[in-house]
Write a protein that holds these residues in place. Structure first.
Motif, PDB file in Angstrom:
ATOM      1  N   ALA A 143       0.853  -1.286   0.022  1.00  0.00           N
ATOM      2  CA  ALA A 143      -0.014   0.122  -0.049  1.00  0.00           C
ATOM      3  C   ALA A 143       0.961   1.257   0.173  1.00  0.00           C
ATOM      4  CB  ALA A 143      -0.819  -0.113   1.265  1.00  0.00           C
ATOM      5  N   PRO A 144       0.459   2.330  -0.978  1.00  0.00           N
ATOM      6  CA  PRO A 144       1.088   3.556  -0.520  1.00  0.00           C
ATOM      7  C   PRO A 144       0.720   4.328   0.726  1.00  0.00           C
ATOM      8  CG  PRO A 144      -0.132   3.419  -2.756  1.00  0.00           C
ATOM      9  CD  PRO A 144      -0.456   2.063  -2.008  1.00  0.00           C
ATOM     10  N   GLU A 145       1.780   4.814   1.316  1.00  0.00           N
ATOM     11  CA  GLU A 145       1.434   5.225   2.468  1.00  0.00           C
ATOM     12  C   GLU A 145       1.481   6.899   2.996  1.00  0.00           C
ATOM     13  OE1 GLU A 145       1.951   3.150   6.659  1.00  0.00           O
ATOM     14  OE2 GLU A 145       3.932   3.843   5.579  1.00  0.00           O
ATOM     15  N   LEU A 146       0.597   7.545   3.551  1.00  0.00           N
ATOM     16  CA  LEU A 146       0.942   8.885   3.998  1.00  0.00           C
ATOM     17  C   LEU A 146       1.116   8.665   5.485  1.00  0.00           C
ATOM     18  CD1 LEU A 146       0.750  12.042   3.811  1.00  0.00           C
ATOM     19  CD2 LEU A 146      -1.479  11.656   4.536  1.00  0.00           C
ATOM     20  N   ILE A 172       4.944  12.752   5.087  1.00  0.00           N
ATOM     21  CA  ILE A 172       5.923  11.661   4.849  1.00  0.00           C
ATOM     22  C   ILE A 172       5.304  10.653   3.966  1.00  0.00           C
ATOM     23  CG2 ILE A 172       7.138   9.763   5.926  1.00  0.00           C
ATOM     24  CD1 ILE A 172       7.141  11.902   8.405  1.00  0.00           C
ATOM     25  N   TRP A 173       5.841  10.404   2.591  1.00  0.00           N
ATOM     26  CA  TRP A 173       5.035   9.347   1.978  1.00  0.00           C
ATOM     27  C   TRP A 173       5.779   8.405   1.533  1.00  0.00           C
ATOM     28  CZ3 TRP A 173       0.454   9.005   0.037  1.00  0.00           C
ATOM     29  CH2 TRP A 173       0.048   8.234  -1.156  1.00  0.00           C
ATOM     30  N   HIS A 174       5.175   6.919   1.671  1.00  0.00           N
ATOM     31  CA  HIS A 174       5.994   5.862   1.305  1.00  0.00           C
ATOM     32  C   HIS A 174       5.454   5.337   0.166  1.00  0.00           C
ATOM     33  CE1 HIS A 174       6.888   6.024   5.810  1.00  0.00           C
ATOM     34  NE2 HIS A 174       7.728   6.452   5.421  1.00  0.00           N
ATOM     35  N   ARG A 175       6.364   5.110  -1.025  1.00  0.00           N
ATOM     36  CA  ARG A 175       5.942   4.358  -1.990  1.00  0.00           C
ATOM     37  C   ARG A 175       5.726   2.695  -1.926  1.00  0.00           C
ATOM     38  NH1 ARG A 175      10.522   6.902  -2.892  1.00  0.00           N
ATOM     39  NH2 ARG A 175      11.693   4.916  -3.321  1.00  0.00           N
ATOM     40  N   PRO A 176       4.905   2.428  -2.683  1.00  0.00           N
ATOM     41  CA  PRO A 176       4.405   0.672  -2.537  1.00  0.00           C
ATOM     42  C   PRO A 176       5.887  -0.001  -2.354  1.00  0.00           C
ATOM     43  CG  PRO A 176       3.134   1.670  -4.233  1.00  0.00           C
ATOM     44  CD  PRO A 176       3.918   2.879  -3.923  1.00  0.00           C
ATOM     45  N   ASN A 177       5.850  -0.722  -1.221  1.00  0.00           N
ATOM     46  CA  ASN A 177       6.936  -1.631  -0.781  1.00  0.00           C
ATOM     47  C   ASN A 177       8.086  -1.140  -0.693  1.00  0.00           C
ATOM     48  OD1 ASN A 177       5.571  -4.251  -1.072  1.00  0.00           O
ATOM     49  ND2 ASN A 177       5.364  -3.835  -3.197  1.00  0.00           N
ATOM     50  N   VAL A 178       8.225   0.386  -0.485  1.00  0.00           N
ATOM     51  CA  VAL A 178       9.548   1.121  -0.147  1.00  0.00           C
ATOM     52  C   VAL A 178       9.736   0.651   1.433  1.00  0.00           C
ATOM     53  CG1 VAL A 178       8.741   3.153   0.569  1.00  0.00           C
ATOM     54  CG2 VAL A 178      11.149   2.984  -0.242  1.00  0.00           C
ATOM     55  N   TRP A 193      -2.393   8.418   9.587  1.00  0.00           N
ATOM     56  CA  TRP A 193      -1.730   7.745   8.471  1.00  0.00           C
ATOM     57  C   TRP A 193      -2.891   7.418   7.538  1.00  0.00           C
ATOM     58  CZ3 TRP A 193      -3.464   2.873   7.958  1.00  0.00           C
ATOM     59  CH2 TRP A 193      -4.368   2.204   8.994  1.00  0.00           C
ATOM     60  N   SER A 194      -2.446   7.135   6.436  1.00  0.00           N
ATOM     61  CA  SER A 194      -3.422   6.552   5.448  1.00  0.00           C
ATOM     62  C   SER A 194      -2.603   5.495   4.591  1.00  0.00           C
ATOM     63  CB  SER A 194      -4.033   7.682   4.750  1.00  0.00           C
ATOM     64  OG  SER A 194      -4.945   7.296   3.435  1.00  0.00           O
ATOM     65  N   TRP A 195      -3.478   4.570   4.226  1.00  0.00           N
ATOM     66  CA  TRP A 195      -3.226   3.604   3.058  1.00  0.00           C
ATOM     67  C   TRP A 195      -4.045   3.859   1.918  1.00  0.00           C
ATOM     68  CZ3 TRP A 195      -1.587  -2.100   4.758  1.00  0.00           C
ATOM     69  CH2 TRP A 195      -0.551  -2.031   5.481  1.00  0.00           C
ATOM     70  N   THR A 196      -3.524   4.468   0.789  1.00  0.00           N
ATOM     71  CA  THR A 196      -4.477   4.659  -0.134  1.00  0.00           C
ATOM     72  C   THR A 196      -5.024   3.767  -1.262  1.00  0.00           C
ATOM     73  OG1 THR A 196      -2.845   5.341  -1.709  1.00  0.00           O
ATOM     74  CG2 THR A 196      -3.879   7.047  -0.372  1.00  0.00           C
ATOM     75  N   ARG A 197      -4.494   2.631  -1.196  1.00  0.00           N
ATOM     76  CA  ARG A 197      -4.922   1.256  -1.961  1.00  0.00           C
ATOM     77  C   ARG A 197      -4.128   0.126  -1.604  1.00  0.00           C
ATOM     78  NH1 ARG A 197      -1.277   0.992  -6.163  1.00  0.00           N
ATOM     79  NH2 ARG A 197       0.182   3.035  -6.321  1.00  0.00           N
TER      80      ARG A 197
END
Ligand SMILES: [Fe+2]
Length: 206
Positions: A143-146, A172-178, A193-197
């Motif tokens: 999941a992409p994450e804020l 703070i933004w985390h790309r998928p699987n980073v 926090w949020s997981w957008t998909r």
């Protein structure tokens, strides 16, 4: 038809978060806001998760005092929801894998999600807390994450970057699987926090 008072409180939180996030000129924040806009958050969609507390909530007053300086409306809306949150922990986490004291000092809740006030459609939004001197070490998920910390004095890293301090309100933004990690210093952390998909796969420690 009378309106559920809990729905009014949750909507106040979402409005406060949205209102502040709309001031950011940041593509990933816009993605979160777009996905939030797609969620069913009408008064009729409100759910009542079973409230649940955790030891880390000892630090919520301290965090809210600090969050008041960052955004008073948002901090107040969290205080209003305080009796209703279902604080949870990831089942795979233990002191054995994350360090002595971690489980006493860690927890998250969903505001939108299967355990939240609105169910969400492959979208999660919530709060996370860490006590002082904790290291939520390297982990990843599809999941992409804020993360949007509401308190300061916390350190964050992703990919090859070292841990670096981030102030309250930093996006703070985390790309998928980073791979990413969070560490607290002398103060506890309260962050949105949020997981957008792609929310079905849980976080996995490295
Ligand atoms: Fe994460």
């Amino acid at each position: 038809m009378s309106i559920d008072p809990l729905a009014i409180k949750v909507r106040a939180f979402l409005d406060a978060a949205r209102h502040r996030l709309e001031t950011y000129n940041h593509a990933n924040v816009e993605e979160v806001l777009a996905r939030l806009g797609e969620q069913a958050t009408g008064f009729e969609a409100i759910r009542h998760p079973e409230p649940g507390s955790l030891p880390v909530l000892t630090y919520l007053d301290q965090c809210l005092d600090e969050a008041m300086h960052f955004d008073a409306a948002l901090a107040r809306s969290i205080a209003d929801l305080r009796p209703h949150f279902q604080w949870r922990q990831s089942k795979a986490y233990s002191d054995a894998v994350l360090g002595t004291g971690f489980i006493e000092n860690y927890g998250w809740c969903e505001i939108i999600g299967p355990n939240g006030f609105f169910s969400g459609d492959d979208f999660l939004l919530g709060l996370l807390m860490l006590g002082p001197h904790q290291h939520y070490r390297d982990h990843f998920h599809p999941a992409p994450e804020l993360y949007w910390p509401l308190t300061s004095e916390t350190e964050w890293r992703m990919g090859d970057e070292p841990l670096a301090p981030k102030a309250a309100g930093t996006v703070i933004w985390h790309r998928p699987n980073v791979v990413h990690a969070t560490r607290t210093r002398g103060a506890p952390l309260l962050t949105l926090w949020s997981w957008t998909r792609d929310t079905a796969t849980p976080a996995q420690l490295l």
